[in-house]
Scaffold this motif. Structure first.
Motif, PDB file in Angstrom:
ATOM      1  N   ARG A   1      37.897 -48.820  56.573  1.00 37.89           N
ATOM      2  CA  ARG A   1      39.254 -48.787  56.040  1.00 37.89           C
ATOM      3  C   ARG A   1      39.190 -49.220  54.581  1.00 37.89           C
ATOM      4  O   ARG A   1      38.195 -49.821  54.141  1.00 37.89           O
ATOM      5  CB  ARG A   1      40.177 -49.694  56.844  1.00 37.89           C
ATOM      6  CG  ARG A   1      39.808 -51.155  56.816  1.00 37.89           C
ATOM      7  CD  ARG A   1      40.691 -51.946  57.795  1.00 37.89           C
ATOM      8  NE  ARG A   1      40.639 -53.387  57.536  1.00 37.89           N
ATOM      9  CZ  ARG A   1      39.662 -54.188  57.945  1.00 37.89           C
ATOM     10  NH1 ARG A   1      38.650 -53.683  58.644  1.00 37.89           N
ATOM     11  NH2 ARG A   1      39.705 -55.471  57.668  1.00 37.89           N
TER      12      ARG A   1
ATOM     13  N   ALA B   1      40.360 -51.640  52.836  1.00 43.85           N
ATOM     14  CA  ALA B   1      40.130 -53.052  52.554  1.00 43.85           C
ATOM     15  C   ALA B   1      38.641 -53.398  52.580  1.00 43.85           C
ATOM     16  O   ALA B   1      38.198 -54.333  51.884  1.00 43.85           O
ATOM     17  CB  ALA B   1      40.883 -53.922  53.562  1.00 43.85           C
TER      18      ALA B   1
ATOM     19  N   SER C   1      43.913 -46.612  45.186  1.00 46.15           N
ATOM     20  CA  SER C   1      45.083 -46.536  46.079  1.00 46.15           C
ATOM     21  C   SER C   1      44.949 -45.347  47.019  1.00 46.15           C
ATOM     22  O   SER C   1      44.580 -44.241  46.595  1.00 46.15           O
ATOM     23  CB  SER C   1      46.374 -46.409  45.259  1.00 46.15           C
ATOM     24  OG  SER C   1      46.559 -47.556  44.443  1.00 46.15           O
TER      25      SER C   1
ATOM     26  N   THR D   1      46.690 -43.246  50.618  1.00 47.43           N
ATOM     27  CA  THR D   1      47.838 -43.053  51.504  1.00 47.43           C
ATOM     28  C   THR D   1      47.339 -42.548  52.855  1.00 47.43           C
ATOM     29  O   THR D   1      46.361 -41.801  52.950  1.00 47.43           O
ATOM     30  CB  THR D   1      48.843 -42.036  50.927  1.00 47.43           C
ATOM     31  OG1 THR D   1      48.180 -40.794  50.676  1.00 47.43           O
ATOM     32  CG2 THR D   1      49.459 -42.555  49.639  1.00 47.43           C
ATOM     33  N   ARG D   2      48.044 -42.975  53.891  1.00 46.40           N
ATOM     34  CA  ARG D   2      47.742 -42.522  55.253  1.00 46.40           C
ATOM     35  C   ARG D   2      49.023 -42.614  56.058  1.00 46.40           C
ATOM     36  O   ARG D   2      49.651 -43.671  56.123  1.00 46.40           O
ATOM     37  CB  ARG D   2      46.655 -43.391  55.886  1.00 46.40           C
ATOM     38  CG  ARG D   2      46.220 -42.925  57.269  1.00 46.40           C
ATOM     39  CD  ARG D   2      45.270 -43.930  57.886  1.00 46.40           C
ATOM     40  NE  ARG D   2      44.724 -43.453  59.144  1.00 46.40           N
ATOM     41  CZ  ARG D   2      44.043 -44.209  59.993  1.00 46.40           C
ATOM     42  NH1 ARG D   2      43.833 -45.495  59.721  1.00 46.40           N
ATOM     43  NH2 ARG D   2      43.570 -43.702  61.120  1.00 46.40           N
TER      44      ARG D   2
ATOM     45  N   ALA E   1      51.977 -44.229  54.381  1.00 41.74           N
ATOM     46  CA  ALA E   1      51.852 -45.617  53.914  1.00 41.74           C
ATOM     47  C   ALA E   1      50.766 -45.699  52.846  1.00 41.74           C
ATOM     48  O   ALA E   1      49.713 -45.063  52.964  1.00 41.74           O
ATOM     49  CB  ALA E   1      51.511 -46.540  55.076  1.00 41.74           C
ATOM     50  N   GLU E   2      51.030 -46.483  51.799  1.00 38.37           N
ATOM     51  CA  GLU E   2      50.077 -46.625  50.704  1.00 38.37           C
ATOM     52  C   GLU E   2      49.355 -47.963  50.797  1.00 38.37           C
ATOM     53  O   GLU E   2      49.963 -49.001  51.103  1.00 38.37           O
ATOM     54  CB  GLU E   2      50.769 -46.518  49.349  1.00 38.37           C
ATOM     55  CG  GLU E   2      49.814 -46.641  48.166  1.00 38.37           C
ATOM     56  CD  GLU E   2      50.470 -46.342  46.831  1.00 38.37           C
ATOM     57  OE1 GLU E   2      50.155 -47.055  45.848  1.00 38.37           O
ATOM     58  OE2 GLU E   2      51.296 -45.407  46.768  1.00 38.37           O
ATOM     59  N   THR E   3      48.055 -47.936  50.534  1.00 39.52           N
ATOM     60  CA  THR E   3      47.224 -49.132  50.520  1.00 39.52           C
ATOM     61  C   THR E   3      46.428 -49.153  49.228  1.00 39.52           C
ATOM     62  O   THR E   3      45.830 -48.148  48.853  1.00 39.52           O
ATOM     63  CB  THR E   3      46.245 -49.145  51.713  1.00 39.52           C
ATOM     64  OG1 THR E   3      46.982 -49.074  52.933  1.00 39.52           O
ATOM     65  CG2 THR E   3      45.401 -50.410  51.692  1.00 39.52           C
ATOM     66  N   SER E   4      46.424 -50.282  48.545  1.00 32.23           N
ATOM     67  CA  SER E   4      45.642 -50.434  47.317  1.00 32.23           C
ATOM     68  C   SER E   4      44.625 -51.546  47.495  1.00 32.23           C
ATOM     69  O   SER E   4      44.900 -52.556  48.165  1.00 32.23           O
ATOM     70  CB  SER E   4      46.552 -50.754  46.127  1.00 32.23           C
ATOM     71  OG  SER E   4      47.421 -49.675  45.848  1.00 32.23           O
ATOM     72  N   VAL E   5      43.473 -51.360  46.870  1.00 32.04           N
ATOM     73  CA  VAL E   5      42.428 -52.378  46.956  1.00 32.04           C
ATOM     74  C   VAL E   5      41.745 -52.498  45.604  1.00 32.04           C
ATOM     75  O   VAL E   5      41.481 -51.495  44.934  1.00 32.04           O
ATOM     76  CB  VAL E   5      41.398 -52.014  48.065  1.00 32.04           C
ATOM     77  CG1 VAL E   5      40.793 -50.644  47.832  1.00 32.04           C
ATOM     78  CG2 VAL E   5      40.328 -53.079  48.187  1.00 32.04           C
TER      79      VAL E   5
ATOM     80  N   TYR F   1      41.983 -41.210  54.895  1.00 28.60           N
ATOM     81  CA  TYR F   1      42.786 -41.807  53.819  1.00 28.60           C
ATOM     82  C   TYR F   1      42.720 -40.892  52.597  1.00 28.60           C
ATOM     83  O   TYR F   1      41.659 -40.375  52.254  1.00 28.60           O
ATOM     84  CB  TYR F   1      42.262 -43.197  53.460  1.00 28.60           C
ATOM     85  CG  TYR F   1      42.418 -44.221  54.570  1.00 28.60           C
ATOM     86  CD1 TYR F   1      43.529 -45.033  54.628  1.00 28.60           C
ATOM     87  CD2 TYR F   1      41.426 -44.359  55.549  1.00 28.60           C
ATOM     88  CE1 TYR F   1      43.665 -45.979  55.645  1.00 28.60           C
ATOM     89  CE2 TYR F   1      41.558 -45.291  56.562  1.00 28.60           C
ATOM     90  CZ  TYR F   1      42.683 -46.100  56.615  1.00 28.60           C
ATOM     91  OH  TYR F   1      42.826 -47.022  57.615  1.00 28.60           O
TER      92      TYR F   1
END
Length: 293
Positions: free
Chosen positions: A180, A182, A202, A204-205, A208-212, A260
């Motif tokens: 994932r 993270a 960044s 999206t899945r 939903a958006e996830t940034s690391v 992702y």
């Protein structure tokens, strides 16, 4: 009239490049000849168009006005000549600038087909990842990836490239495969030019958006540098199908986090001459826009 056209051509390239010697090289003239032509033009007009210093030429206010009209006149003449000959008889030189990986893997392989259709055209290629001053370099069309900052230039969107992550099997065998976004925080990531050099990635899945925030030991200013580094097993890199398709197919690179999505990058053709490019530039851009990606 021939002398007048030569005056305009010499003046435009001297003004744009900021150098008599550069203009002379491009036009096949001697530097004293360029200086003489500009001097005679200024004498005939009765105004100073260019200010000369030991380091650079700058354009006066009168010169800036004259430059705008001179460009228009030369473009109109070129269009008239091309219209008379027909699009199948385009001639002259096209100066094209492109980023290294996208240019060498996608644009250059298409050019033989274009040049077969226009046998009187010549092409000069500048292949580099750093963004050049297109006006100074006399570029006819530039291939650019990502957002455009040259607001005074004309542009046409050519493609949208998806982006994804890859790593070499040797790196994954040693460090493990991220499951994932993270997980990337504990991996070595490779940073390149432009959008491929950001240190916050960044994804999206399912909306939903996830940034690391990512880190790594390798930063390079070129696409080939990124590619060599990821193939050598230095870490995880961001790429696109155009740039890494063969390596993924052969198994020398492995795509990661496939569920992702990274934001895609847009590809543009940019025309330094303004929103109305020359006939030969339009022909090239139409060809690139129509070719499959």
């Amino acid at each position: 009239m021939g002398d007048r056209l030569q005056e305009l051509t010499v003046f435009v390239r001297a003004a744009e490049s900021g150098s008599f010697s550069k203009a002379a090289r491009e036009l096949g003239l001697s530097q004293p000849s360029v200086s003489r032509i500009i001097g005679e033009l200024e004498t005939r007009l009765g105004v100073k168009l260019l200010l000369r210093t030991t380091r650079r030429i700058t354009v006066t206010d009168a010169g800036a006005l004259f430059l705008t009209r001179a460009r228009e006149v030369l473009a109109d003449i070129e269009d008239a000549e091309d219209a008379a000959r027909g699009v199948d008889s385009l001639r002259g030189t096209l100066r094209i600038t492109m980023p290294i990986m996208y240019g060498t893997r996608h644009i250059i392989p298409q050019l033989p087909k274009f040049l077969r259709a226009h046998p009187l055209l010549r092409v000069e290629l500048s292949v580099a990842d750093e963004r050049q001053d297109l006006v100074v370099e006399g570029t006819d069309v530039a291939i650019r990836l990502g957002p455009l900052s040259d607001s005074g230039f004309g542009a046409r969107k050519l493609a949208t490239l998806p982006r994804f992550l890859v790593a070499a099997p040797s790196y994954l065998a040693e460090r493990g495969t991220p499951k994932r976004p993270a997980d990337l925080a504990s991996h070595d990531c490779i940073f390149g030019p432009g959008l491929f050099g950001r240190t916050t990635w960044s994804f999206t899945r399912n909306g939903a958006e996830t940034s690391v925030d990512v880190h790594g030991r390798i930063t390079t200013d070129s696409g080939p540098g990124v590619f060599a580094s990821v193939l050598a097993g230095f870490g995880i890199a961001m790429t696109s199908p155009v740039m890494a398709g063969p390596e993924i197919a052969s198994g020398t690179l492995v795509p990661l986090l496939k569920s992702y999505k990274l934001a895609p990058v847009e590809v543009y053709a940019v025309f330094p001459a303004g929103p109305r490019p020359s006939t030969k530039v339009r022909a090239l851009v139409d060809f690139l826009a129509d070719e499959p990606r």
